[in-house]
Design a protein around this motif. Sequence first.
Motif, PDB file in Angstrom:
ATOM      1  N   LYS A 187       0.827  -1.214   0.000  1.00 10.10           N
ATOM      2  CA  LYS A 187       0.000   0.000   0.000  1.00 10.10           C
ATOM      3  C   LYS A 187       0.861   1.265   0.000  1.00 10.10           C
ATOM      4  N   GLY A 190       2.493   1.602  -3.420  1.00 13.22           N
ATOM      5  CA  GLY A 190       1.504   1.964  -4.431  1.00 13.22           C
ATOM      6  C   GLY A 190       1.122   3.422  -4.380  1.00 13.22           C
ATOM      7  N   VAL A 195       0.816   3.697  -8.455  1.00  6.02           N
ATOM      8  CA  VAL A 195       0.632   2.501  -9.290  1.00  6.02           C
ATOM      9  C   VAL A 195      -0.756   2.448  -9.900  1.00  6.02           C
ATOM     10  N   ASP A 196      -1.704   3.211  -9.375  1.00  5.27           N
ATOM     11  CA  ASP A 196      -3.064   3.180  -9.916  1.00  5.27           C
ATOM     12  C   ASP A 196      -3.131   3.642 -11.374  1.00  5.27           C
ATOM     13  N   TYR A 198      -1.268   2.567 -13.618  1.00  8.14           N
ATOM     14  CA  TYR A 198      -0.915   1.393 -14.431  1.00  8.14           C
ATOM     15  C   TYR A 198      -1.719   0.192 -13.909  1.00  8.14           C
ATOM     16  N   PRO A 199      -2.947   0.054 -14.314  1.00  2.00           N
ATOM     17  CA  PRO A 199      -3.811  -1.002 -13.761  1.00  2.00           C
ATOM     18  C   PRO A 199      -3.298  -2.411 -14.026  1.00  2.00           C
ATOM     19  N   ARG A 202      -0.493  -3.023 -11.557  1.00  2.00           N
ATOM     20  CA  ARG A 202      -1.067  -3.139 -10.209  1.00  2.00           C
ATOM     21  C   ARG A 202      -1.758  -4.493 -10.020  1.00  2.00           C
ATOM     22  N   GLU A 203      -2.469  -4.950 -11.044  1.00  4.45           N
ATOM     23  CA  GLU A 203      -3.143  -6.244 -10.942  1.00  4.45           C
ATOM     24  C   GLU A 203      -2.134  -7.382 -10.835  1.00  4.45           C
ATOM     25  N   LEU A 206      -0.628  -7.310  -7.378  1.00  5.64           N
ATOM     26  CA  LEU A 206      -1.618  -7.743  -6.398  1.00  5.64           C
ATOM     27  C   LEU A 206      -1.745  -9.268  -6.372  1.00  5.64           C
TER      28      LEU A 206
END
Length: 256
Positions: A187, A190, A195-196, A198-199, A202-203, A206
Amino acid sequence: MAFSANPLALSVPDPTFETWLRDSGYLEILDQRTSDLHRISTTTTTSTTTTTAAANSNSHSNSTTTTTTTTNQPSGITATNSLLLSTLLNNLGTLISLFTLNPFSKLTNEDFSGDTPSWTLGFIGYSDSYSFPSSRSQARMRVTENNKRYCRNYATLFILFFACSLYQIPIALVGLVTSLALWDLFKYCGNRWDVDKYPVIREVLLRLLQCVTVAIIYACNVQMAVLYALGVSYAVMMLHASFRKLTPVKQPTKGK
Protein backbone atom coordinates in the motif's frame (compact mmCIF):
# COMPACT_ATOMS: atom_id res chain seq x y z
CA MET A 1 -69.65 -33.73 36.65
CA ALA A 2 -68.77 -32.02 39.93
CA PHE A 3 -68.65 -28.54 38.37
CA SER A 4 -70.70 -27.07 35.56
CA ALA A 5 -68.88 -25.60 32.58
CA ASN A 6 -68.31 -21.85 32.63
CA PRO A 7 -69.27 -20.38 29.24
CA LEU A 8 -67.22 -17.23 30.00
CA ALA A 9 -63.99 -19.14 30.64
CA LEU A 10 -61.22 -18.66 28.07
CA SER A 11 -59.37 -21.81 27.09
CA VAL A 12 -56.41 -21.48 24.73
CA PRO A 13 -54.81 -24.64 23.28
CA ASP A 14 -51.13 -25.13 24.05
CA PRO A 15 -49.88 -24.88 20.41
CA THR A 16 -51.80 -21.62 19.93
CA PHE A 17 -50.41 -20.18 23.16
CA GLU A 18 -46.86 -21.18 22.24
CA THR A 19 -47.25 -19.61 18.80
CA TRP A 20 -48.47 -16.38 20.37
CA LEU A 21 -45.54 -16.32 22.80
CA ARG A 22 -43.07 -16.89 19.95
CA ASP A 23 -44.60 -14.24 17.70
CA SER A 24 -44.88 -11.71 20.54
CA GLY A 25 -41.22 -12.07 21.51
CA TYR A 26 -41.78 -13.69 24.92
CA LEU A 27 -39.24 -16.40 24.23
CA GLU A 28 -38.03 -16.49 27.84
CA ILE A 29 -41.55 -17.45 28.98
CA LEU A 30 -41.76 -20.11 26.29
CA ASP A 31 -38.34 -21.46 27.29
CA GLN A 32 -39.28 -21.67 30.98
CA ARG A 33 -42.63 -23.23 30.13
CA THR A 34 -40.97 -25.92 28.00
CA SER A 35 -38.54 -26.76 30.81
CA ASP A 36 -41.35 -26.94 33.39
CA LEU A 37 -43.49 -29.23 31.21
CA HIS A 38 -40.52 -31.53 30.59
CA ARG A 39 -39.71 -31.69 34.31
CA ILE A 40 -43.31 -32.48 35.21
CA SER A 41 -43.56 -35.20 32.54
CA THR A 42 -40.25 -36.73 33.63
CA THR A 43 -41.30 -36.76 37.29
CA THR A 44 -44.65 -38.32 36.40
CA THR A 45 -43.03 -41.01 34.26
CA THR A 46 -40.50 -41.85 36.96
CA SER A 47 -43.20 -42.05 39.63
CA THR A 48 -45.37 -44.26 37.43
CA THR A 49 -42.48 -46.59 36.69
CA THR A 50 -41.55 -46.83 40.38
CA THR A 51 -45.15 -47.45 41.43
CA THR A 52 -45.64 -50.11 38.76
CA ALA A 53 -42.43 -51.86 39.70
CA ALA A 54 -43.36 -51.81 43.40
CA ALA A 55 -46.85 -53.13 42.67
CA ASN A 56 -45.48 -55.97 40.56
CA SER A 57 -42.99 -56.83 43.28
CA ASN A 58 -45.71 -56.88 45.97
CA SER A 59 -48.05 -59.02 43.87
CA HIS A 60 -45.30 -61.54 43.25
CA SER A 61 -44.38 -61.60 46.93
CA ASN A 62 -47.98 -62.28 47.97
CA SER A 63 -48.56 -65.09 45.49
CA THR A 64 -45.23 -66.91 45.53
CA THR A 65 -42.53 -67.96 47.95
CA THR A 66 -39.59 -65.86 49.13
CA THR A 67 -37.32 -67.45 46.53
CA THR A 68 -39.65 -66.51 43.71
CA THR A 69 -39.93 -62.97 45.05
CA THR A 70 -36.17 -62.61 45.06
CA THR A 71 -36.06 -63.80 41.48
CA ASN A 72 -38.74 -61.35 40.28
CA GLN A 73 -37.44 -58.23 42.07
CA PRO A 74 -34.93 -57.27 39.32
CA SER A 75 -37.87 -56.46 37.01
CA GLY A 76 -38.25 -53.08 38.75
CA ILE A 77 -34.53 -52.42 38.46
CA THR A 78 -34.66 -53.32 34.77
CA ALA A 79 -37.51 -50.85 34.19
CA THR A 80 -35.59 -48.09 35.98
CA ASN A 81 -32.43 -48.86 34.02
CA SER A 82 -34.31 -48.80 30.73
CA LEU A 83 -35.79 -45.41 31.65
CA LEU A 84 -32.36 -44.02 32.51
CA LEU A 85 -30.93 -45.42 29.28
CA SER A 86 -33.74 -43.85 27.26
CA THR A 87 -33.17 -40.47 28.95
CA LEU A 88 -29.43 -40.72 28.33
CA LEU A 89 -29.95 -41.51 24.65
CA ASN A 90 -32.38 -38.62 24.25
CA ASN A 91 -29.92 -36.21 25.88
CA LEU A 92 -27.12 -37.51 23.70
CA GLY A 93 -29.26 -37.08 20.60
CA THR A 94 -30.04 -33.50 21.64
CA LEU A 95 -26.32 -32.74 22.06
CA ILE A 96 -25.48 -34.25 18.67
CA SER A 97 -28.29 -32.29 17.01
CA LEU A 98 -26.70 -29.04 18.22
CA PHE A 99 -23.91 -29.38 15.69
CA THR A 100 -26.41 -29.76 12.84
CA LEU A 101 -27.97 -26.36 13.53
CA ASN A 102 -27.06 -23.14 11.78
CA PRO A 103 -26.52 -20.64 14.61
CA PHE A 104 -25.98 -17.76 12.17
CA SER A 105 -29.31 -18.07 10.34
CA LYS A 106 -30.92 -15.05 12.06
CA LEU A 107 -27.86 -12.86 12.56
CA THR A 108 -27.97 -9.35 11.09
CA ASN A 109 -25.59 -6.42 10.99
CA GLU A 110 -27.63 -4.67 13.68
CA ASP A 111 -26.78 -7.45 16.13
CA PHE A 112 -23.07 -6.53 15.94
CA SER A 113 -23.67 -2.80 16.05
CA GLY A 114 -25.30 -2.80 19.50
CA ASP A 115 -23.70 -2.73 22.90
CA THR A 116 -21.87 -5.75 24.28
CA PRO A 117 -23.94 -7.49 27.00
CA SER A 118 -22.47 -7.63 30.48
CA TRP A 119 -20.03 -10.52 30.92
CA THR A 120 -21.14 -11.19 34.50
CA LEU A 121 -24.91 -10.84 34.75
CA GLY A 122 -25.78 -10.98 31.06
CA PHE A 123 -23.41 -13.53 29.53
CA ILE A 124 -22.41 -15.78 32.44
CA GLY A 125 -25.35 -15.25 34.77
CA TYR A 126 -25.94 -17.30 37.89
CA SER A 127 -25.90 -21.02 38.66
CA ASP A 128 -29.63 -21.30 37.94
CA SER A 129 -29.21 -19.59 34.56
CA TYR A 130 -28.36 -22.90 32.90
CA SER A 131 -30.33 -26.05 32.22
CA PHE A 132 -30.13 -28.96 29.81
CA PRO A 133 -32.38 -28.41 26.78
CA SER A 134 -35.37 -30.70 27.09
CA SER A 135 -35.87 -31.10 23.33
CA ARG A 136 -34.25 -30.31 20.02
CA SER A 137 -36.74 -27.53 19.34
CA GLN A 138 -35.84 -25.86 22.62
CA ALA A 139 -32.14 -26.22 21.85
CA ARG A 140 -32.67 -24.66 18.41
CA MET A 141 -34.64 -21.77 19.91
CA ARG A 142 -31.96 -21.12 22.54
CA VAL A 143 -29.07 -21.29 20.08
CA THR A 144 -30.58 -18.91 17.54
CA GLU A 145 -31.79 -16.38 20.13
CA ASN A 146 -28.69 -16.45 22.38
CA ASN A 147 -26.45 -16.15 19.34
CA LYS A 148 -28.25 -12.93 18.40
CA ARG A 149 -28.00 -11.59 21.95
CA TYR A 150 -24.37 -12.51 22.68
CA CYS A 151 -22.80 -12.37 19.21
CA ARG A 152 -20.36 -9.65 20.32
CA ASN A 153 -19.32 -11.75 23.32
CA TYR A 154 -18.71 -14.77 21.10
CA ALA A 155 -16.67 -12.64 18.68
CA THR A 156 -14.53 -11.43 21.57
CA LEU A 157 -14.00 -15.01 22.71
CA PHE A 158 -12.87 -15.97 19.21
CA ILE A 159 -10.29 -13.18 19.22
CA LEU A 160 -9.10 -14.32 22.65
CA PHE A 161 -8.82 -17.96 21.56
CA PHE A 162 -7.02 -16.90 18.37
CA ALA A 163 -4.51 -14.89 20.41
CA CYS A 164 -3.95 -17.90 22.67
CA SER A 165 -3.40 -20.17 19.67
CA LEU A 166 -0.88 -17.71 18.23
CA TYR A 167 0.89 -17.74 21.59
CA GLN A 168 1.04 -21.53 21.46
CA ILE A 169 2.32 -21.47 17.84
CA PRO A 170 4.89 -18.61 17.67
CA ILE A 171 5.77 -19.34 14.04
CA ALA A 172 2.14 -18.61 13.11
CA LEU A 173 2.40 -15.22 14.79
CA VAL A 174 5.56 -14.49 12.78
CA GLY A 175 3.82 -15.48 9.54
CA LEU A 176 0.79 -13.34 10.32
CA VAL A 177 2.89 -10.28 11.15
CA THR A 178 4.98 -10.81 8.00
CA SER A 179 1.86 -11.00 5.83
CA LEU A 180 0.45 -7.81 7.31
CA ALA A 181 3.78 -6.06 6.83
CA LEU A 182 3.87 -7.06 3.16
CA TRP A 183 0.41 -5.65 2.55
CA ASP A 184 1.30 -2.40 4.31
CA LEU A 185 4.46 -2.17 2.20
CA PHE A 186 2.43 -2.76 -0.96
CA LYS A 187 0.00 0.00 0.00
CA TYR A 188 2.83 2.42 0.84
CA CYS A 189 4.71 1.76 -2.39
CA GLY A 190 1.50 1.96 -4.43
CA ASN A 191 0.66 5.37 -3.03
CA ARG A 192 4.22 6.67 -3.45
CA TRP A 193 4.75 5.45 -7.02
CA ASP A 194 1.12 6.04 -8.05
CA VAL A 195 0.63 2.50 -9.29
CA ASP A 196 -3.06 3.18 -9.92
CA LYS A 197 -2.10 4.80 -13.20
CA TYR A 198 -0.91 1.39 -14.43
CA PRO A 199 -3.81 -1.00 -13.76
CA VAL A 200 -2.16 -3.96 -15.44
CA ILE A 201 1.02 -3.66 -13.35
CA ARG A 202 -1.07 -3.14 -10.21
CA GLU A 203 -3.14 -6.24 -10.94
CA VAL A 204 -0.01 -8.36 -11.53
CA LEU A 205 1.61 -7.14 -8.29
CA LEU A 206 -1.62 -7.74 -6.40
CA ARG A 207 -1.91 -11.34 -7.61
CA LEU A 208 1.76 -11.96 -6.88
CA LEU A 209 1.38 -10.60 -3.35
CA GLN A 210 -1.65 -12.82 -2.78
CA CYS A 211 0.36 -15.89 -3.78
CA VAL A 212 3.23 -14.89 -1.51
CA THR A 213 0.77 -14.36 1.38
CA VAL A 214 -0.79 -17.79 0.89
CA ALA A 215 2.67 -19.38 0.81
CA ILE A 216 3.70 -17.62 4.04
CA ILE A 217 0.44 -18.58 5.80
CA TYR A 218 0.80 -22.20 4.74
CA ALA A 219 4.48 -22.40 5.68
CA CYS A 220 3.96 -20.80 9.10
CA ASN A 221 0.84 -22.86 10.01
CA VAL A 222 -1.34 -19.81 10.43
CA GLN A 223 -4.27 -21.87 9.17
CA MET A 224 -3.85 -24.27 12.10
CA ALA A 225 -4.12 -21.42 14.58
CA VAL A 226 -7.28 -20.21 12.85
CA LEU A 227 -8.77 -23.73 12.86
CA TYR A 228 -8.01 -24.21 16.56
CA ALA A 229 -9.60 -20.87 17.43
CA LEU A 230 -12.65 -21.57 15.26
CA GLY A 231 -13.14 -25.07 16.69
CA VAL A 232 -12.86 -24.06 20.34
CA SER A 233 -14.92 -20.89 20.01
CA TYR A 234 -17.62 -22.70 18.02
CA ALA A 235 -17.90 -25.46 20.62
CA VAL A 236 -18.04 -22.93 23.47
CA MET A 237 -20.64 -20.89 21.61
CA MET A 238 -22.91 -23.86 20.89
CA LEU A 239 -22.72 -25.26 24.43
CA HIS A 240 -23.27 -21.88 26.09
CA ALA A 241 -26.09 -20.89 23.75
CA SER A 242 -27.93 -24.19 24.20
CA PHE A 243 -27.54 -24.49 27.99
CA ARG A 244 -28.10 -20.77 28.75
CA LYS A 245 -31.70 -20.07 29.67
CA LEU A 246 -33.44 -17.28 27.82
CA THR A 247 -33.90 -14.20 29.95
CA PRO A 248 -35.83 -10.98 29.32
CA VAL A 249 -33.95 -8.61 27.04
CA LYS A 250 -34.44 -5.74 29.48
CA GLN A 251 -33.55 -6.87 32.98
CA PRO A 252 -35.84 -5.38 35.69
CA THR A 253 -34.15 -3.01 38.09
CA LYS A 254 -33.97 -3.77 41.80
CA GLY A 255 -37.02 -2.73 43.79
CA LYS A 256 -39.41 -3.06 40.85
